[in-house]
Design a protein around this motif. Structure first.
Motif, PDB file in Angstrom:
ATOM      1  N   UNK A  64       0.620  -1.152  -0.493  1.00 40.26           N
ATOM      2  CA  UNK A  64      -0.271  -0.259   0.260  1.00 40.26           C
ATOM      3  C   UNK A  64       1.190   1.257  -0.177  1.00 40.26           C
ATOM      4  N   UNK A  65       0.320   2.216  -0.510  1.00 37.31           N
ATOM      5  CA  UNK A  65       0.784   3.700  -0.229  1.00 37.31           C
ATOM      6  C   UNK A  65      -0.032   4.657   0.969  1.00 37.31           C
ATOM      7  N   UNK A  66       0.752   4.974   1.346  1.00 41.00           N
ATOM      8  CA  UNK A  66       0.599   5.803   2.955  1.00 41.00           C
ATOM      9  C   UNK A  66      -0.354   7.077   1.892  1.00 41.00           C
ATOM     10  N   UNK A  67      -1.750   7.619   2.378  1.00 40.40           N
ATOM     11  CA  UNK A  67      -1.786   8.665   1.634  1.00 40.40           C
ATOM     12  C   UNK A  67      -1.911   9.444   2.759  1.00 40.40           C
ATOM     13  N   UNK A  68      -2.244   9.742   3.627  1.00 35.02           N
ATOM     14  CA  UNK A  68      -2.407  11.048   4.722  1.00 35.02           C
ATOM     15  C   UNK A  68      -2.503   9.883   6.278  1.00 35.02           C
ATOM     16  N   UNK A  69      -2.726  10.441   7.269  1.00 34.14           N
ATOM     17  CA  UNK A  69      -1.968  10.308   8.322  1.00 34.14           C
ATOM     18  C   UNK A  69      -3.845  10.659   8.555  1.00 34.14           C
ATOM     19  N   UNK A  70      -5.287  10.524   9.640  1.00 34.85           N
ATOM     20  CA  UNK A  70      -6.104  10.677   9.942  1.00 34.85           C
ATOM     21  C   UNK A  70      -6.502  10.564  11.146  1.00 34.85           C
ATOM     22  N   UNK A  71      -5.406  10.123  11.713  1.00 35.83           N
ATOM     23  CA  UNK A  71      -5.116  10.838  13.270  1.00 35.83           C
ATOM     24  C   UNK A  71      -5.076   9.646  14.226  1.00 35.83           C
ATOM     25  N   UNK A  72      -5.624   9.998  15.147  1.00 38.03           N
ATOM     26  CA  UNK A  72      -5.155   8.592  16.199  1.00 38.03           C
ATOM     27  C   UNK A  72      -6.023   9.347  17.838  1.00 38.03           C
ATOM     28  N   UNK A  73      -6.752   8.400  18.297  1.00 36.29           N
ATOM     29  CA  UNK A  73      -7.609   8.420  19.141  1.00 36.29           C
ATOM     30  C   UNK A  73      -7.499   6.444  19.914  1.00 36.29           C
ATOM     31  N   UNK A  74      -8.188   7.060  21.461  1.00 40.96           N
ATOM     32  CA  UNK A  74      -7.772   6.035  22.265  1.00 40.96           C
ATOM     33  C   UNK A  74      -9.654   5.163  22.478  1.00 40.96           C
ATOM     34  N   UNK A  75      -8.711   3.930  22.568  1.00 39.59           N
ATOM     35  CA  UNK A  75      -9.509   2.826  22.223  1.00 39.59           C
ATOM     36  C   UNK A  75      -9.674   2.440  23.981  1.00 39.59           C
ATOM     37  N   UNK A  76     -10.332   2.167  24.531  1.00 43.24           N
ATOM     38  CA  UNK A  76     -10.330   1.994  26.432  1.00 43.24           C
ATOM     39  C   UNK A  76     -11.658   0.852  25.844  1.00 43.24           C
ATOM     40  N   UNK A  77     -11.604  -0.162  26.568  1.00 38.88           N
ATOM     41  CA  UNK A  77     -12.546  -1.380  26.193  1.00 38.88           C
ATOM     42  C   UNK A  77     -11.943  -2.688  27.456  1.00 38.88           C
ATOM     43  N   UNK A  78     -13.204  -3.545  27.624  1.00 40.72           N
ATOM     44  CA  UNK A  78     -12.986  -5.355  28.117  1.00 40.72           C
ATOM     45  C   UNK A  78     -13.030  -5.984  26.966  1.00 40.72           C
ATOM     46  N   UNK A  79     -11.843  -6.820  26.854  1.00 44.85           N
ATOM     47  CA  UNK A  79     -11.825  -8.063  26.137  1.00 44.85           C
ATOM     48  C   UNK A  79     -12.404  -9.106  27.252  1.00 44.85           C
ATOM     49  N   UNK A  80     -12.766  -9.896  27.163  1.00 42.33           N
ATOM     50  CA  UNK A  80     -12.795 -11.400  27.896  1.00 42.33           C
ATOM     51  C   UNK A  80     -12.610 -10.758  29.127  1.00 42.33           C
ATOM     52  N   UNK A  81     -13.959  -9.238  29.823  1.00 48.93           N
ATOM     53  CA  UNK A  81     -13.308  -9.485  31.525  1.00 48.93           C
ATOM     54  C   UNK A  81     -12.286  -8.901  31.880  1.00 48.93           C
ATOM     55  N   UNK A  82     -11.306  -8.324  30.092  1.00 44.63           N
ATOM     56  CA  UNK A  82     -10.183  -7.601  31.237  1.00 44.63           C
ATOM     57  C   UNK A  82     -10.364  -7.105  31.069  1.00 44.63           C
ATOM     58  N   UNK A  83      -9.715  -4.919  31.589  1.00 46.85           N
ATOM     59  CA  UNK A  83      -9.493  -3.920  30.383  1.00 46.85           C
ATOM     60  C   UNK A  83      -8.109  -4.053  29.854  1.00 46.85           C
ATOM     61  N   UNK A  84      -8.257  -3.298  28.701  1.00 44.56           N
ATOM     62  CA  UNK A  84      -7.687  -3.724  27.119  1.00 44.56           C
ATOM     63  C   UNK A  84      -7.642  -1.613  27.211  1.00 44.56           C
ATOM     64  N   UNK A  85      -6.407  -1.078  26.896  1.00 42.96           N
ATOM     65  CA  UNK A  85      -6.416   0.423  26.480  1.00 42.96           C
ATOM     66  C   UNK A  85      -5.441   0.453  24.901  1.00 42.96           C
ATOM     67  N   UNK A  86      -6.216   0.984  23.664  1.00 40.82           N
ATOM     68  CA  UNK A  86      -5.097   0.875  22.482  1.00 40.82           C
ATOM     69  C   UNK A  86      -5.164   2.987  22.278  1.00 40.82           C
TER      70      UNK A  86
END
Length: 142
Positions: A64-86
């Motif tokens: 792929x060619x990277x055209x542009x950054x569209x930004x970043x965000x936090x994704x805070x969630x629970x996965x199979x009962x365990x908290x996660x942060x991306x």
């Protein structure tokens, strides 16, 4: 993915003829199927753009060619009962192979039980699509 560490996730987005290229994860005992922008985790020593390109190479065999950054965000969630942060870094990408990919074709993701394909943007309302907020990003690319 879960625990006390923050994961850097890289995803690439493409919109073509009112459809978004997404990966479908099958359901399991914990949850039903869901869609996610194509990508994965940042590896030590690589830049964000190198990581996005690597993920498309690994998952779809596409350069792929990277055209542009569209930004970043936090994704805070629970996965199979365990908290996660991306921290999710979103990039618009393009490739001739993606332009030529038929809208009605699903392709397997390498070494995964997942498939990638084009989903109509109008069909995403009410579906589980990740990372959070990506449907709005896709709609803005129409």
């Amino acid at each position: 993915m879960a625990g006390t560490r923050i994961r850097n996730l890289l995803v690439g987005v493409v919109v073509k003829e009112g459809h978004a290229l997404l990966e479908e994860y099958p359901g399991d005992a914990w949850r039903g199927s869901f869609l996610r922008a194509i990508g994965g985790g940042l590896e030590f020593g690589e830049t964000l753009t190198e990581g996005v390109a690597r993920e498309f190479r690994e998952e779809l065999g596409v350069e792929v060619t990277i055209r542009r950054s569209l930004g970043a965000s936090d994704n805070i969630f629970t996965w199979q009962g365990v908290p996660a942060h991306e921290v999710v870094h979103v990039f618009e990408v393009s490739a001739p192979e993606l332009d030529a990919w038929p809208l009605d074709e699903r392709r397997p993701i390498a070494d995964q039980p997942n498939v990638a394909g084009w989903w109509p943007l109008a069909s995403l309302a009410g579906r589980d699509v990740y990372p959070d907020g990506i449907v709005g990003v896709l709609a803005a690319l129409r």
